[in-house]
Scaffold this motif. Structure first.
Motif, PDB file in Angstrom:
ATOM      1  N   GLN A 517     -15.807 -15.963  12.479  1.00 23.50           N
ATOM      2  CA  GLN A 517     -16.690 -15.816  13.634  1.00 23.50           C
ATOM      3  C   GLN A 517     -16.027 -16.295  14.927  1.00 23.50           C
ATOM      4  O   GLN A 517     -16.371 -15.842  16.012  1.00 23.50           O
ATOM      5  N   ASP A 518     -15.026 -17.191  14.842  1.00 28.30           N
ATOM      6  CA  ASP A 518     -14.538 -17.890  16.026  1.00 28.30           C
ATOM      7  C   ASP A 518     -13.237 -17.333  16.583  1.00 28.30           C
ATOM      8  O   ASP A 518     -12.434 -18.065  17.163  1.00 28.30           O
ATOM      9  N   LEU A 519     -12.984 -16.031  16.447  1.00 28.23           N
ATOM     10  CA  LEU A 519     -11.783 -15.418  17.005  1.00 28.23           C
ATOM     11  C   LEU A 519     -12.142 -14.683  18.288  1.00 28.23           C
ATOM     12  O   LEU A 519     -13.002 -13.785  18.283  1.00 28.23           O
ATOM     13  N   TYR A 520     -11.445 -15.038  19.385  1.00 23.54           N
ATOM     14  CA  TYR A 520     -11.757 -14.446  20.684  1.00 23.54           C
ATOM     15  C   TYR A 520     -10.480 -13.971  21.361  1.00 23.54           C
ATOM     16  O   TYR A 520      -9.438 -14.622  21.289  1.00 23.54           O
ATOM     17  N   ILE A 521     -10.598 -12.817  22.036  1.00 28.32           N
ATOM     18  CA  ILE A 521      -9.498 -12.276  22.835  1.00 28.32           C
ATOM     19  C   ILE A 521     -10.075 -11.747  24.134  1.00 28.32           C
ATOM     20  O   ILE A 521     -11.306 -11.674  24.308  1.00 28.32           O
ATOM     21  N   LYS A 522      -9.186 -11.364  25.058  1.00 24.54           N
ATOM     22  CA  LYS A 522      -9.620 -10.739  26.309  1.00 24.54           C
ATOM     23  C   LYS A 522      -9.278  -9.263  26.270  1.00 24.54           C
ATOM     24  O   LYS A 522      -8.192  -8.878  25.843  1.00 24.54           O
ATOM     25  N   GLY A 523     -10.231  -8.410  26.744  1.00 19.16           N
ATOM     26  CA  GLY A 523     -10.001  -6.983  26.763  1.00 19.16           C
ATOM     27  C   GLY A 523     -11.244  -6.209  27.116  1.00 19.16           C
ATOM     28  O   GLY A 523     -12.281  -6.776  27.472  1.00 19.16           O
ATOM     29  N   ASN A 524     -11.136  -4.902  27.001  1.00 17.94           N
ATOM     30  CA  ASN A 524     -12.259  -4.014  27.266  1.00 17.94           C
ATOM     31  C   ASN A 524     -12.849  -3.577  25.935  1.00 17.94           C
ATOM     32  O   ASN A 524     -12.131  -3.084  25.064  1.00 17.94           O
ATOM     33  N   SER A 525     -14.142  -3.746  25.778  1.00 15.45           N
ATOM     34  CA  SER A 525     -14.794  -3.493  24.497  1.00 15.45           C
ATOM     35  C   SER A 525     -14.625  -2.049  24.050  1.00 15.45           C
ATOM     36  O   SER A 525     -14.269  -1.774  22.899  1.00 15.45           O
ATOM     37  N   SER A 526     -14.872  -1.084  24.954  1.00 13.74           N
ATOM     38  CA  SER A 526     -14.804   0.332  24.559  1.00 13.74           C
ATOM     39  C   SER A 526     -13.374   0.733  24.197  1.00 13.74           C
ATOM     40  O   SER A 526     -13.146   1.473  23.232  1.00 13.74           O
ATOM     41  N   LYS A 527     -12.385   0.243  24.973  1.00 17.59           N
ATOM     42  CA  LYS A 527     -10.990   0.571  24.675  1.00 17.59           C
ATOM     43  C   LYS A 527     -10.556  -0.067  23.353  1.00 17.59           C
ATOM     44  O   LYS A 527      -9.824   0.546  22.578  1.00 17.59           O
ATOM     45  N   PHE A 528     -11.011  -1.306  23.119  1.00 16.72           N
ATOM     46  CA  PHE A 528     -10.706  -1.998  21.862  1.00 16.72           C
ATOM     47  C   PHE A 528     -11.223  -1.186  20.674  1.00 16.72           C
ATOM     48  O   PHE A 528     -10.502  -0.951  19.698  1.00 16.72           O
ATOM     49  N   LYS A 529     -12.510  -0.741  20.810  1.00 16.96           N
ATOM     50  CA  LYS A 529     -13.089   0.052  19.718  1.00 16.96           C
ATOM     51  C   LYS A 529     -12.334   1.359  19.547  1.00 16.96           C
ATOM     52  O   LYS A 529     -12.074   1.805  18.415  1.00 16.96           O
ATOM     53  N   GLN A 530     -11.975   2.014  20.660  1.00 14.77           N
ATOM     54  CA  GLN A 530     -11.264   3.288  20.576  1.00 14.77           C
ATOM     55  C   GLN A 530      -9.942   3.132  19.818  1.00 14.77           C
ATOM     56  O   GLN A 530      -9.606   3.953  18.958  1.00 14.77           O
ATOM     57  N   ALA A 531      -9.192   2.067  20.132  1.00 11.60           N
ATOM     58  CA  ALA A 531      -7.891   1.862  19.490  1.00 11.60           C
ATOM     59  C   ALA A 531      -8.047   1.653  17.989  1.00 11.60           C
ATOM     60  O   ALA A 531      -7.344   2.283  17.177  1.00 11.60           O
ATOM     61  N   PHE A 532      -8.983   0.791  17.584  1.00  5.15           N
ATOM     62  CA  PHE A 532      -9.104   0.486  16.157  1.00  5.15           C
ATOM     63  C   PHE A 532      -9.822   1.600  15.389  1.00  5.15           C
ATOM     64  O   PHE A 532      -9.574   1.781  14.196  1.00  5.15           O
ATOM     65  N   ILE A 533     -10.681   2.356  16.061  1.00  3.72           N
ATOM     66  CA  ILE A 533     -11.270   3.516  15.394  1.00  3.72           C
ATOM     67  C   ILE A 533     -10.179   4.516  15.055  1.00  3.72           C
ATOM     68  O   ILE A 533     -10.162   5.109  13.961  1.00  3.72           O
ATOM     69  N   ASN A 534      -9.212   4.711  15.974  1.00  7.03           N
ATOM     70  CA  ASN A 534      -8.105   5.632  15.692  1.00  7.03           C
ATOM     71  C   ASN A 534      -7.282   5.166  14.494  1.00  7.03           C
ATOM     72  O   ASN A 534      -6.911   5.966  13.629  1.00  7.03           O
ATOM     73  N   ILE A 535      -7.006   3.854  14.433  1.00  7.71           N
ATOM     74  CA  ILE A 535      -6.195   3.326  13.325  1.00  7.71           C
ATOM     75  C   ILE A 535      -6.936   3.470  11.997  1.00  7.71           C
ATOM     76  O   ILE A 535      -6.380   3.938  10.988  1.00  7.71           O
ATOM     77  N   ILE A 536      -8.217   3.060  11.983  1.00  8.31           N
ATOM     78  CA  ILE A 536      -8.987   3.082  10.726  1.00  8.31           C
ATOM     79  C   ILE A 536      -9.259   4.521  10.292  1.00  8.31           C
ATOM     80  O   ILE A 536      -9.263   4.818   9.081  1.00  8.31           O
ATOM     81  N   LYS A 537      -9.474   5.442  11.228  1.00  2.00           N
ATOM     82  CA  LYS A 537      -9.670   6.861  10.870  1.00  2.00           C
ATOM     83  C   LYS A 537      -8.422   7.393  10.158  1.00  2.00           C
ATOM     84  O   LYS A 537      -8.532   8.138   9.181  1.00  2.00           O
ATOM     85  N   ASN A 538      -7.235   7.020  10.660  1.00  2.00           N
ATOM     86  CA  ASN A 538      -5.999   7.453   9.990  1.00  2.00           C
ATOM     87  C   ASN A 538      -5.932   6.907   8.562  1.00  2.00           C
ATOM     88  O   ASN A 538      -5.498   7.604   7.638  1.00  2.00           O
TER      89      ASN A 538
END
Length: 635
Positions: A517-538
């Motif tokens: 639960q305690d892992l935090y980073i800085k970034g854009n939520s939608s871009k973060f989701k887009q990047a990992f959705i691409n990886i997991i879809k592959n």
């Protein structure tokens, strides 16, 4: 600890070399102690007359009996002429011969009742003689006289052997060949190294050339110190003595120069300063030697003082200085200093033992262990230079790998720049007519009958797919992250899991997420989701049926690491190395833009991505982002 064991191994090797050398150096006396002459008589004379008769010699006063291990009787003041007398025992068969292992004198004659049977007169300053003298049967049972004249050391040391000339000659050569083998081997190594120096880069020349001079000088020293050379080719004695002095004068500054280039210059460049002083003093001694030779040894006493007494003191200071500086570097963890110190210790211990024994014997002792200590020391220096070259080779290999990596990165950057420019200039122009066309098709769908709607719907789907590709182009061309916020990695993956679980279930796969639960980073939520959705879809598409995708994350060394591992078909090395390249995809209808956009998003968010894969086993993606602390504290 590893360096310690290496040092012990090197020390063991050097000690074994020295021990084997000692065994080789022990004289071969297997021809029988019963044929050894172990006592004789000596007397002193005021003048040296090689033409004295046996009767005149017998009448000389002061004949004193001496055992082979006794010290030479003290000579009267100002007297440097000695006569030695002993009786030749009967010899049963063969050709008798006498072997004088060690006789000190610059002018030596051997007389019998029939006259002079041997004479050696040296005009150079080398008093050690090894003499193999064949005898006539007529001298058996008679006394022979050995006359010795010398300016410094004088007398007969050790036993005199009587035996068959053929056997004695074999033993004589065998016992004296070791010096030539060692010396010639060192000279050969030095010549080969000098030839190899033609192919070295400038930064290696100094240490390599210094080591060549050290090895070459050591070989010449070993050969020209041997009495065997003077006994066989005594007419070139002046050349041998000069070569010995030149080699010694070249060895000392070369030794310091090698230390300077390999180990270091020392505190306030003291090694460099001492090396310059040694070079100057060696040149001074060489000039002094030349003047003494041209004047036919008129200045020999002064030259001897400069080249022996003063040079000896300089050598002692040099050794103390080098071992002190080497010890300092060794304490600092310099492995080359450790190897140097080991070789030097072997050399110093053997040298100390011999010098002590030399003075105990009142200088009536020829040093021989020093050359084996020198060989051990040279071996340690060769190990140092070899280690340096190995390290340089490893650095070249590492630089080559880095150069290849930088070259690949440069090519990738150039490709990305081209794609960015292309995407920026074309995407907007293409998207507008596509949107207009889609709008009119939607109007037509509403007015057409059901049979035509199928084709129009397919056209709308393809237009949407083209629009998605253009969106990917724009995302790649303008990869702004957008609004940067503090992201909770677990919360983001809860949303991603909700989107992709149905797709995984449809493929027959399963997704499991294990993220704290305690892992935090800085970034854009939608871009973060887009990047990992691409990886997991592959990963989902690689399953081709049943399989599992595991997702876990943790924080280590200030980074949040996210792992996505599947049990899909996997990839070979060639495909793995090309991931993220424009237009590269191992899918039938893939464009390669999805993963390329993923790489760009992660890069913009200061992240790093890497893949490991094995054909038929699966693929693992590892993404790392800088970790931050939650500003609101624990939830």
């Amino acid at each position: 600890m590893k360096a310690f064991f290496k040092a012990i191994a090197i020390l063991f090797v050097l000690v074994m070399v020295a021990f084997c050398a000692f065994l080789l150096e022990v004289p071969d006396s297997k021809h029988g102690s019963d044929r050894a002459i172990k006592e004789w008589e000596v007397t002193w004379a005021d003048r040296f007359d090689p033409n004295m008769s046996v009767e005149e010699l017998e009448s000389l006063p002061g004949w004193t009996r001496v055992q082979k291990d006794d010290l030479t009787p003290q000579a009267p003041d100002g007297t440097m002429v000695m006569w030695v007398k002993f009786k030749i025992p009967q010899y049963k068969s063969g050709t008798p011969a006498l072997l004088f292992n060690k006789l000190y004198g610059s002018h030596v004659v051997i007389l019998s009742r029939d006259g002079m049977i041997y004479e050696s007169k040296r005009k150079y300053k080398y008093e050690t003689n090894t003499i193999l003298l064949p005898l006539d049967r007529s001298v058996e049972g008679d006394s022979i006289f050995v006359g010795i004249n010398s300016g410094s050391r004088i007398g007969l040391q050790g036993e005199v052997l009587l035996g068959d000339f053929g056997e004695m000659q074999t033993s004589y050569i065998k016992n004296n060949m070791t010096d030539f083998i060692i010396g010639c081997a060192l000279i050969f190594i030095a010549v080969v190294m000098l030839i190899c120096s033609l192919f070295l880069r400038n930064e290696h020349i100094s240490s390599w050339f210094s080591l060549c001079i050290i090895i070459l000088s050591s070989g010449i020293l070993v050969i020209t110190y041997s009495s065997f050379l003077y006994s066989l080719y005594g007419k070139f004695g002046n050349i041998y003595v000069a070569l010995f002095d030149i080699s010694l004068l070249a060895l000392l500054p070369s030794f310091t120069s090698f230390f300077e280039s390999i180990i270091g210059r020392g505190y306030k460049a003291i090694i460099t300063k001492y090396r310059k002083f040694q070079v100057g003093y060696s040149l001074f001694c060489l000039l002094f030697m030349l003047i003494n030779m041209l004047s036919h040894n008129k200045f020999y006493n002064f030259y001897k003082f400069a080249s022996m007494n003063v040079l000896g003191a300089i050598m002692i200071v040099q050794f103390i200085l080098l071992i002190t500086v080497s010890t300092i570097y060794m304490i600092r963890g310099n492995q080359e200093a450790i190897i140097f110190s080991i070789g030097f210790v072997v050399f110093a211990v053997l040298g100390l033992i011999e010098i002590s024994w030399f003075f105990f014997k009142s200088t009536y002792y020829d040093l021989f262990l020093w050359k084996w200590g020198l060989v051990c020391f040279v071996i340690s220096l060769i190990i140092i230079i070899g280690k340096r070259f190995v390290r340089n080779h490893e650095q070249v290999v590492e630089y080559s790998k880095q150069l290849e990596m930088f070259n690949n990165e440069l090519q990738r950057s150039e490709k990305m720049e081209i794609i960015s420019e292309l995407a920026a200039s074309v995407a907007h122009e293409v998207r507008n007519p596509l949107q207009v066309t889609r709008g009119f098709l939607q109007l037509l769908v509403a007015k057409q009958n059901s049979a035509d709607k199928v084709y129009l719907s397919m056209a709308l789907e393809e237009l949407d797919r083209a629009s998605g590709i253009i969106t990917d182009f724009l995302t790649f061309a303008k990869p702004e992250v957008g609004k940067v916020t503090e992201l909770n990695v677990l919360n983001e993956f809860i949303h991603i899991e909700g989107i992709l679980v149905p797709m995984a279930n449809l493929q027959g796969g399963k997704i499991s997420v294990h993220i704290p639960q305690d892992l935090y980073i800085k970034g854009n939520s939608s871009k973060f989701k887009q990047a990992f959705i691409n990886i997991i879809k592959n990963s989902i598409e690689s399953l081709h049926g049943e399989g599992e995708i595991q997702i876990w994350a943790y924080e280590k060394d200030g980074e949040v690491s996210i792992h996505i591992k599947d049990t899909g078909e996997g990839m070979d090395e060639e495909v793995l190395s090309r991931l993220g390249e424009p237009y590269f995809s191992n899918k039938t209808k893939g464009t390669g833009l999805g993963l390329m956009v993923t790489f760009r998003i992660i890069e913009i968010m200061n992240g790093k991505i890497s893949f490991t894969s094995e054909k038929g086993v699966g693929t693992e993606a590892i993404v790392r982002f800088p970790a931050i602390k939650n500003a609101l504290g624990p939830v």
